[in-house]
Design a protein around this motif. Structure first.
Motif, PDB file in Angstrom:
ATOM      1  N   UNK A 290     -18.873  18.766  23.399  1.00 33.49           N
ATOM      2  CA  UNK A 290     -19.546  17.690  22.682  1.00 33.49           C
ATOM      3  C   UNK A 290     -21.055  17.720  22.867  1.00 33.49           C
ATOM      4  N   UNK A 291     -21.500  17.971  24.104  1.00 38.13           N
ATOM      5  CA  UNK A 291     -22.934  18.013  24.376  1.00 38.13           C
ATOM      6  C   UNK A 291     -23.612  19.183  23.674  1.00 38.13           C
ATOM      7  N   UNK A 292     -22.980  20.347  23.679  1.00 39.69           N
ATOM      8  CA  UNK A 292     -23.615  21.536  23.122  1.00 39.69           C
ATOM      9  C   UNK A 292     -23.486  21.623  21.602  1.00 39.69           C
ATOM     10  N   UNK A 293     -22.630  20.786  21.020  1.00 38.41           N
ATOM     11  CA  UNK A 293     -22.551  20.724  19.552  1.00 38.41           C
ATOM     12  C   UNK A 293     -23.256  19.479  19.017  1.00 38.41           C
ATOM     13  N   UNK A 294     -23.850  18.694  19.922  1.00 36.31           N
ATOM     14  CA  UNK A 294     -24.533  17.457  19.518  1.00 36.31           C
ATOM     15  C   UNK A 294     -25.718  17.784  18.608  1.00 36.31           C
ATOM     16  N   UNK A 295     -25.799  17.092  17.506  1.00 34.47           N
ATOM     17  CA  UNK A 295     -26.887  17.314  16.552  1.00 34.47           C
ATOM     18  C   UNK A 295     -26.559  18.330  15.489  1.00 34.47           C
ATOM     19  N   UNK A 296     -25.485  19.089  15.676  1.00 35.93           N
ATOM     20  CA  UNK A 296     -25.087  20.055  14.647  1.00 35.93           C
ATOM     21  C   UNK A 296     -24.253  19.339  13.589  1.00 35.93           C
ATOM     22  N   UNK A 297     -24.432  19.730  12.333  1.00 38.61           N
ATOM     23  CA  UNK A 297     -23.571  19.141  11.316  1.00 38.61           C
ATOM     24  C   UNK A 297     -22.212  19.843  11.328  1.00 38.61           C
ATOM     25  N   UNK A 298     -21.234  19.197  10.716  1.00 34.49           N
ATOM     26  CA  UNK A 298     -19.859  19.696  10.749  1.00 34.49           C
ATOM     27  C   UNK A 298     -19.746  21.092  10.137  1.00 34.49           C
ATOM     28  N   UNK A 299     -20.543  21.356   9.102  1.00 34.88           N
ATOM     29  CA  UNK A 299     -20.464  22.665   8.436  1.00 34.88           C
ATOM     30  C   UNK A 299     -20.906  23.784   9.368  1.00 34.88           C
ATOM     31  N   UNK A 300     -21.965  23.514  10.153  1.00 29.03           N
ATOM     32  CA  UNK A 300     -22.445  24.529  11.080  1.00 29.03           C
ATOM     33  C   UNK A 300     -21.422  24.792  12.179  1.00 29.03           C
ATOM     34  N   UNK A 301     -20.824  23.723  12.688  1.00 31.45           N
ATOM     35  CA  UNK A 301     -19.798  23.883  13.716  1.00 31.45           C
ATOM     36  C   UNK A 301     -18.626  24.681  13.174  1.00 31.45           C
ATOM     37  N   UNK A 302     -18.231  24.391  11.945  1.00 31.75           N
ATOM     38  CA  UNK A 302     -17.138  25.139  11.324  1.00 31.75           C
ATOM     39  C   UNK A 302     -17.494  26.619  11.187  1.00 31.75           C
ATOM     40  N   UNK A 303     -18.747  26.901  10.794  1.00 35.89           N
ATOM     41  CA  UNK A 303     -19.176  28.290  10.643  1.00 35.89           C
ATOM     42  C   UNK A 303     -19.150  29.020  11.982  1.00 35.89           C
TER      43      UNK A 303
ATOM     44  N   UNK B 192     -21.344  32.199  11.964  1.00 34.25           N
ATOM     45  CA  UNK B 192     -22.663  31.979  12.547  1.00 34.25           C
ATOM     46  C   UNK B 192     -22.625  32.350  14.020  1.00 34.25           C
ATOM     47  N   UNK B 193     -23.768  32.714  14.554  1.00 31.21           N
ATOM     48  CA  UNK B 193     -23.830  33.132  15.948  1.00 31.21           C
ATOM     49  C   UNK B 193     -23.549  31.955  16.873  1.00 31.21           C
ATOM     50  N   UNK B 194     -22.752  32.204  17.862  1.00 31.54           N
ATOM     51  CA  UNK B 194     -22.349  31.151  18.816  1.00 31.54           C
ATOM     52  C   UNK B 194     -23.240  31.221  20.054  1.00 31.54           C
ATOM     53  N   UNK B 195     -24.456  30.724  19.921  1.00 30.66           N
ATOM     54  CA  UNK B 195     -25.408  30.806  21.022  1.00 30.66           C
ATOM     55  C   UNK B 195     -25.046  29.882  22.190  1.00 30.66           C
TER      56      UNK B 195
END
Length: 224
Positions: free
Chosen positions: A152-165, A171-174
């Motif tokens: 949750x913390x590391x995906x905070x601020x990302x939109x759902x589409x980016x998380x899905x990618x 998309x690169x999983x930094x």
């Protein structure tokens, strides 16, 4: 009471039990989760270690024999309450937790009623496996809270589409969201499955103790 190393380990395990709950009262995540996990894992390891050392060094004692099952039950009961709260009173956790708690209260009541005959309800190998499985299940469920927090913390601020990618590999999983998500899912389903298996063993061992105690529970016939 003799303060041998096995007895000291047992006392420390007993003291660690309320610390698991206090961690979530006094600290925020992830520190609360880490402290609870360390306390519970360390206490679980001492459950094996104190018995092993007592037998190896010939330091078994009445105090240790009395306190060891109390420390085990306190640790499991308090940790189950914490896990139930962490999972939002989920029925999948609440039902096996209730079964385990009911059995512990029931068997403790049987031992108290039997008094001098309580030695009849000696801990069996299956009961030891039951306790081990309970501890493993709770450990896995405690790690689920940590995986969930970091995902949750590391995906905070990302939109759902980016998380899905990211999850789909487009998309690169930094931030390492992929392995955190997998850890969250595996620890959740795996921990719940282990808890249900532990609850099943709990019922079996509880029934075994009840059958052994049954002859002492029957009312004696009154002679006419």
């Amino acid at each position: 009471m003799t303060w041998t190393i096995p007895n000291i380990l047992t006392v420390l395990r007993l003291l660690a039990a309320p610390g698991i709950a206090v961690a979530f009262v006094a600290l925020a995540q992830p520190w609360a989760g880490w402290l609870a996990l360390i306390l519970f894992t360390g206490a679980s390891l001492t459950d094996w270690l104190d018995g092993y050392l007592a037998r190896k060094w010939n330091q078994t004692s009445r105090f240790g024999a009395m306190l060891d099952p109390i420390a085990d039950k306190a640790m499991v009961v308090i940790a189950l309450l914490v896990v139930t709260g962490l999972f939002g009173m989920s029925v999948w956790v609440l039902i096996p937790a209730t079964v385990i708690l009911f059995r512990e209260v029931f068997v403790s009541g049987l031992r108290e009623f039997l008094g001098a005959q309580a030695g009849l309800l000696q801990v069996t190998k299956l009961a030891k496996w039951k306790t081990t499985l309970q501890m493993v299940a709770i450990t896995v469920l405690l790690t689920q809270g940590l995986f969930e927090h970091y995902f949750g913390m590391h995906s905070f601020g990302m939109d759902a589409a980016l998380v899905d990618d990211i999850m789909a590999g487009r998309s690169e999983d930094e931030m390492g969201l992929g392995w955190k998500y997998q850890g969250m899912i595996l620890s959740s389903y795996g921990g719940v499955a282990l808890l249900w298996l532990a609850a099943a063993l709990t019922l079996v061992t509880g029934w075994d103790y009840f059958v052994k105690a049954l002859p002492f529970l029957r009312e004696e016939e009154v002679e006419q």
